[in-house]
Design an enzyme around this catalytic site. Structure first.
Site, short mmCIF file in Angstrom:
data_model
loop_
_atom_site.label_atom_id
_atom_site.label_comp_id
_atom_site.label_asym_id
_atom_site.label_seq_id
_atom_site.Cartn_x
_atom_site.Cartn_y
_atom_site.Cartn_z
N ASP A 407 -10.64 20.81 41.90
CA ASP A 407 -10.30 22.00 41.12
C ASP A 407 -9.18 21.60 40.16
OD1 ASP A 407 -10.14 24.72 40.40
OD2 ASP A 407 -8.45 24.99 41.77
N LYS A 408 -8.94 22.43 39.15
CA LYS A 408 -7.88 22.13 38.20
C LYS A 408 -6.62 22.92 38.49
CE LYS A 408 -7.60 24.15 34.27
NZ LYS A 408 -6.20 24.67 34.34
N THR A 409 -6.70 24.24 38.38
CA THR A 409 -5.52 25.07 38.49
C THR A 409 -4.96 25.03 39.90
OG1 THR A 409 -6.53 26.54 36.85
CG2 THR A 409 -4.61 27.37 38.04
N PHE A 548 -8.97 38.17 21.30
CA PHE A 548 -9.47 36.79 21.31
C PHE A 548 -10.94 36.78 21.73
CE2 PHE A 548 -10.56 32.91 23.56
CZ PHE A 548 -10.11 31.92 22.70
N THR A 682 -13.82 23.62 37.37
CA THR A 682 -12.82 24.68 37.22
C THR A 682 -13.44 25.95 36.66
OG1 THR A 682 -10.75 25.26 36.09
CG2 THR A 682 -12.22 23.76 34.93
N ASP A 684 -11.74 27.73 34.57
CA ASP A 684 -11.00 27.97 33.33
C ASP A 684 -11.88 27.82 32.09
OD1 ASP A 684 -8.63 28.74 34.31
OD2 ASP A 684 -7.50 26.98 33.71
N LYS A 776 -19.94 25.54 42.02
CA LYS A 776 -19.23 24.33 42.43
C LYS A 776 -19.93 23.68 43.62
CE LYS A 776 -14.57 25.74 40.94
NZ LYS A 776 -13.17 25.87 41.36
N ASP A 797 -7.47 24.43 46.05
CA ASP A 797 -6.38 25.18 46.70
C ASP A 797 -6.66 26.67 46.82
OD1 ASP A 797 -6.22 25.67 43.92
OD2 ASP A 797 -4.12 26.23 44.11
#
Length: 1171
Positions: A407-409, A548, A682, A684, A776, A797
């Protein structure tokens, strides 16, 4: 009762229909025809067993193991027919193995139950009987109205009814679900938003109808029917009305919601995979080897049975005078007799299948897993967290990993953004102590004053502090009074009682940075925005927000300034702003943006546009027309935005660092050098994910980045995959990285798995963004089931990583800021990503070589054990006579040869741990299960047969024929049978065997501690002492006294000692010669590393250093002393802790990967300057 039992066993789902009807506050209809639906309770279950199914389920899993099932069959055979050995010889070890394994697995599952109980027992408040009642989380029922306070997590999936805000909205973060830390706004329906008190909620009459639970986090379809004054009002419900379990309430004092999905039916729980029994590659190899040995066993039994009947074809051998048959034996069926003899031989040879292998492996895994928790290299001092082992069954799998999915974050990053640099009107600035300094200047003015920010700088800071959707949370509910000054800028540190919440972490970092510098965003109330510019309050009226979107890649706000003018502030990606800028330092800013990006910073470009009154009227009209359009609203909005966001004045650019965890880049590089491919999965956005991949070294700047994004059809996806595949084949010189989003991935996995896998495997790094939790897991499963069957590891996490963690061969949870779901459902848990390198390169390496040798050695020593028994049948007319006494049969694997291999498997180190960390490439030497290859297995098996032949025929040749050798010629030939009979010969063979197999393990041992010496020489000594004691006494409870005085007489002969020495040397000398020749002529990289000069490997020092922290001794000093005594590495007290210099890593020009190598497992030194 039956239904409840079926639900406990997992056979009966609690609901059956396609939709569910939830009565708010459980106000069921009063008519007698209503039958309530059954729903799951709110308990979360991550354990495998319950009290009811533990025994049957655990026994089923254990008897799936070939050896356990085989020994069960042997035990039953021994009970049913007359066999040469007692049923105790098989039944007792089997019972011991099953019991020890069940206790170990039961203990591990009890820990999971304990963690579940912490979650399920958390206090919550629900509305019942007109009052707010505190209860436990597990007691929440579908239909209950739940109150959740600020910063609490939602205990179930709730439909929002009301909040403390007048408009009934609330703000949440879903970091633990999808990894996004931004603030999300959720809404209640108008009819329930006014119910802000318990009494109003108790009087509420409402019904929620919605779909049955499904794992999609972003989909929810339902409706709410509210009854007011006898009239039913129906309102639609969507994802914006649903508060998911695991999300956290932010910036809102409290909310009330009705539970619609509870427990294992919540969306978070549905994204968990069912817990399945993970089996390591070593265990699969063991099962294969067991099948081969089973074939050898059956072959020996069949051959012995056939030869017995061939021998008994002669009458004199079929019924000799000393062994007359009974009448029943003469009349028995030949087929039944053949089967009986076959089973008897099967029992006689059954010890070739080592049942004690499993119990030794279980003990090795269980005891060895403690070393991970004791390793202070894996201890995180700031959070006071040590590594945690939830499943010890997979220790050796840590040494076989080929793919890491991360994972990234919160895993690669700290989940924190920091403002670093900016470019204003072509000049670079950086923040120093809360001041904005141009490039080249330092904060060294004597009075601490700097030239005030003027003109362009001030306009840039105002644009950054106003162009956003940040929200503010105060300790008090309303904006601060105008006269109050909530800011204190002493030393650049703000002591404001407010907290920013943003839809983007970049926005939050930028607004906090402008606040530190002196332009502080202080209040947002409806259509008013307030900033304080160096203490002076300025009010702006918010006219429009141009949100955005991923196509424009920018967002804008239109404001009315305090002077009455209209201005547009916009910020976005470089490619979305610079082409529309007509003034400002465009080229200089472009260069600065590229420079920021090369440093790994996340960049945004800021611009503005001033409107004349006439221009603003036109802009306002276009926006309102587009927003109220019923047809083609999105297209008309895009046209309006493009019309407004042009002719921009470029103000500058910002550089924000997504703070990576410590040593992430070095860790990824170490894994890459070890031959492990790293994939980042991720939730994100694409831009954010790519930026972090570049900054953490997952993607290199020189890497060619391929993209599979925004594919809308199977054909389009297939065509893009073919294009990428062609590019990879044509340009195979440089490295490639692949970026794929969730939508495109779904299409790729639906029809084009093979093509997608071909592209992925040819890429050095893969990044998957906008991933749902189950996606995932699908990616991990795709790699797991590919033809190469690589070993996978997943690390994350948050709750959104649980499915991936459970799907991978090895799952690792990070003890981060996103809750404990990942840790509870993982196999191992560590505090930081950087610890992964030590866990794999050192612990994984050690665990694998230890257990691989353990498995091979066990098969070897059992071949040595049983083959002489088979050979002896040729000398006893296949009468099923045992060569060894039954006590020796039982104790060989349990006592005489068990401890040396157990201690070896706990402490062996082929290579010093510092060398393993210096040279990650050594990890490749043990990849692909190389130490358990068929060639290695064949070597150990053939070696076992060769040694067995030497034991048997060496003893026979040296002692069996020449009677003068016995007793130094003192024994007469007439007494030959007495002194050199069956038990004397068998005891000689057994003695030679115990000594040889023990010394063979000593030859394999590289890392000697006092424990190795104790158990190695102690096992041999124990055998001699036990045999003297066992054979020197007449035991009244034994049926026969076959061994009485046999061992004493055997050892009284010098010839016997001579024979033992000759046979042992004959067995082991070729092995020693082979090792010497191979090490000098064809050394492996591991063997070369073993022979490094002493100057390159630090000497092992006192283990007292293990517990040296910055503040003196800690409570584990006694543990350190105990361990140093066990391992024999420390010669003195803590005074021997000396300052030692660190070796530079040979694989990196950067700083050392580990600055504090403190390891109980590896006995490695640390820098003890602060002891």
């Amino acid at each position: 009762m039956i239904r409840w039992i079926r639900q406990q066993l997992g056979f009966d789902p609690p609901h059956q229909s396609d939709t569910r009807t939830v009565y708010v506050a459980n106000r069921f209809p009063q008519n007698g025809h209503y039958i309530p639906q059954r729903f799951a309770d709110n308990r979360i279950i991550s354990s495998k067993y319950t009290v009811w199914n533990f025994v049957p389920k655990n026994l089923f899993e254990q008897f799936r193991r070939i050896a356990n099932f085989y020994f069960l069959i042997i035990f039953l055979v021994q009970l049913m027919i007359d066999t040469p050995t007692s049923p105790v010889t098989s039944g007792l070890p089997l019972f011991f193995v099953i019991t020890v394994t069940a206790i170990k697995q039961g203990y591990e599952d009890w820990l999971r139950h304990k963690a579940d109980n912490e979650v399920n027992g958390a206090p919550v408040f629900v509305v019942r009987s007109g009052s707010l009642v505190q209860t436990r989380s597990k007691n929440i029922r579908v239909g209950d109205i739940v109150r959740v306070a600020k910063d609490e997590t939602f205990p179930a999936d709730l439909v929002l009814l009301s909040s403390d805000r007048p408009d009934g909205t609330c703000h949440i973060t879903t970091a633990s679900l999808d990894g996004e830390t931004n603030l999300k706004t959720h809404y209640s329906v108008a009819e329930t938003s006014v119910c802000q008190s318990v009494s109003q909620l108790e009087a509420l009459q409402a019904v929620v109808e919605c779909q049955q639970p499904e794992p999609d986090l972003y989909r929810f379809v339902g409706r709410m029917t509210v009854t007011q004054h006898g009239e039913e009002i129906v309102r639609p419900l969507g994802p914006e009305n649903l508060l998911l379990r695991g999300a956290r309430l932010k910036n809102t004092k409290e909310i009330f919601g009705v539970a619609v999905y509870t427990g294992m039916e919540s969306k978070m729980a549905l994204n968990y995979k069912c817990k399945s029994q993970k089996r390591s590659a070593v265990e699969k190899s063991m099962n294969t080897f067991l099948i081969i040995y089973l074939i050898i066993l059956l072959s020996e039994a069949i051959l012995s049975t056939i030869l017995k009947y061939a021998w008994q074809a002669e009458i004199k051998w079929d019924e000799p005078f000393y062994n007359q048959k009974t009448e029943a034996e003469r009349n028995s069926s030949p087929i039944l007799k053949f089967i009986s003899d076959f089973l008897a031989f099967l029992v006689l040879y059954n010890f070739i299948i080592p049942i004690s292998l499993y119990v030794t492996v279980e003990m090795q895994k269980f005891l060895g897993s403690f070393f991970i928790g004791w390793d202070l290299d894996l201890y995180h001092e700031e959070s006071d967290q040590k590594a945690q082992v939830n499943t010890s069954d997979l220790n050796e799998e840590l040494g076989q990993v080929e793919y890491v999915f991360t994972d990234k974050t919160g895993t690669l990053t700290e989940n924190e953004m920091q403002f670093r640099e900016c470019s204003i009107n072509g000049t670079k600035y950086r923040e120093v102590n809360g001041k904005l300094l141009p490039e080249g200047m330092t904060d060294d003015s004597p009075d601490g004053s700097m030239p005030p920010l003027m003109g362009d700088e001030l306009l840039f800071l105002k644009a950054v502090s106003l162009c956003h959707t940040v929200q503010i949370s105060y300790d008090q509910s309303d904006c601060l009074a105008v006269g109050g000054d909530p800011f204190s800028h002493a030393n650049g540190v703000s002591s404001s009682p407010m907290e920013y919440y943003a839809s983007s972490p970049d926005e939050k970092a930028l607004v906090e940075a402008t606040k530190r510098i002196g332009v502080a965003f202080s209040c947002s109330n409806g259509d008013t925005m307030e900033i304080k510019t160096f203490g002076k309050l300025e009010k702006y009226k918010l006219l429009h927000v141009l949100e955005f979107d991923p196509n424009r890649r920018r967002m804008s706000v239109i404001l009315q300034t305090p002077s009455g003018g209209k201005v547009l502030f916009t910020k976005g990606a470089e490619s979305a702003i610079l082409p529309f800028a007509t003034s400002g330092e465009i080229e200089k800013t472009r260069l600065h943006v590229d420079e920021f990006a090369m440093k790994g910073l996340r960049t945004l470009v800021v611009a503005c546009r001033h409107f004349s009154p006439e221009e603003y009227i036109d802009v306002d009209k276009k926006l309102n027309s587009a927003r109220t359009a019923l047809q083609q609203r999105e297209e008309r909005l895009q046209e309006a935005f493009s019309y407004i966001e042009k002719d921009l004045q470029l103000l500058g650019a910002t550089g924000v660092e997504d703070k990576l965890q410590d040593k992430v880049q070095e860790t990824i590089e170490a894994l890459r050098l070890a031959g492990i491919k790293v994939w980042v999965l991720t939730g994100d956005k694409h831009e954010t994910a790519v930026s972090v991949s570049l900054s953490c070294g997952h993607f290199h700047r020189t890497m060619n980045i391929l993209e599979l994004l925004q594919q809308h059809s199977d054909n389009e996806c297939a065509e893009q995959l073919r294009i990428l595949s062609r590019r990879l084949r044509e340009d195979h010189v440089i490295q490639h990285g692949l970026v794929v989003d969730g939508a495109s991935l779904s299409l790729a996995l639906r029809e084009h798995e093979k093509l997608f896998m071909e592209v992925c495997k040819n890429c050095s790094a893969v990044l998957c963004c906008r991933m749902a939790p189950l996606q995932k897991a699908k990616v991990v499963r795709l790699l797991k089931t590919s033809p190469e069957k690589p070993i996978t590891l997943a690390i994350g996490d948050g709750a959104n990583d649980v499915s991936m963690i459970q799907e991978a061969h090895v799952g690792i949870g990070i003890m981060g800021k996103e809750g404990r779901q990942a840790v509870r459902n993982s196999d191992y848990a560590i505090a930081r990503f950087k610890f992964l390198a030590k866990l794999l390169l050192v612990h994984g390496h050690f665990y694998y070589i230890r257990i691989a040798t353990l498995v091979q050695y066990f098969f070897y020593k059992n071949v040595c054990f049983i083959t002489p028994q088979f050979l002896y049948q040729f000398f006893c007319l296949f009468s099923q006579q045992t060569l060894y006494d039954s006590v020796y049969l039982t104790l060989y694997n349990i006592c005489f040869t068990s401890l040396p291999i157990l201690v070896y498997s706990l402490f062996e180190q082929l290579v010093h741990p510092h060398v393993l960390q210096n040279k990650p490439g050594l990890y490749r030497d043990i990849s692909k299960n190389s130490l358990l290859s068929f060639r290695t297995f064949l070597y150990w098996t053939v070696l076992g047969f060769c040694h067995a032949f030497v034991f048997f025929f060496g003893s026979y040749i040296l002692m069996g024929e020449d009677t003068t050798l016995m007793g130094n010629g003192q024994i007469l030939r007439a007494n030959r049978q007495l002194m050199f009979g069956n038990w004397t010969f068998g005891t000689l063979v057994f003695t030679v065997m115990v000594i040889t197999v023990t010394l063979k393990l000593a030859l394999e041992t590289h890392f000697w501690t006092w424990m190795n010496h104790f158990v190695t020489w102690g096992s041999i000594a124990f055998y001699f002492i036990f045999s003297l004691f066992y054979g020197g006494i007449i035991w009244p409870f034994l049926h026969t006294q076959d061994m009485y005085f046999v061992f004493v007489q055997l050892l009284s002969s010098g010839s016997a000692w001579f024979a033992i020495i000759i046979i042992v040397i004959t067995c082991l000398f070729p092995d020693v010669l082979k090792k010497v020749l191979y090490r000098h002529l064809q050394p492996t990289s591991t063997q070369k590393s073993q022979s490094l000069p002493a100057s390159q490997v630090q000497n092992l020092s006192c283990m007292e250093s293990l517990c040296c922290y910055q503040q003196g001794q800690s409570g584990c000093t006694r543990l350190a002393r105990l361990l140093e005594q066990m391992t024999g590495r420390c010669k003195a007290s803590a005074n021997n802790c000396h300052t030692s210099s660190r070796n530079n890593r040979s694989w990196s020009d950067t700083e050392n990967l580990y600055s504090n190598d403190r390891s109980i497992l590896t006995l490695s030194p640390i820098e003890a300057t602060h002891c």
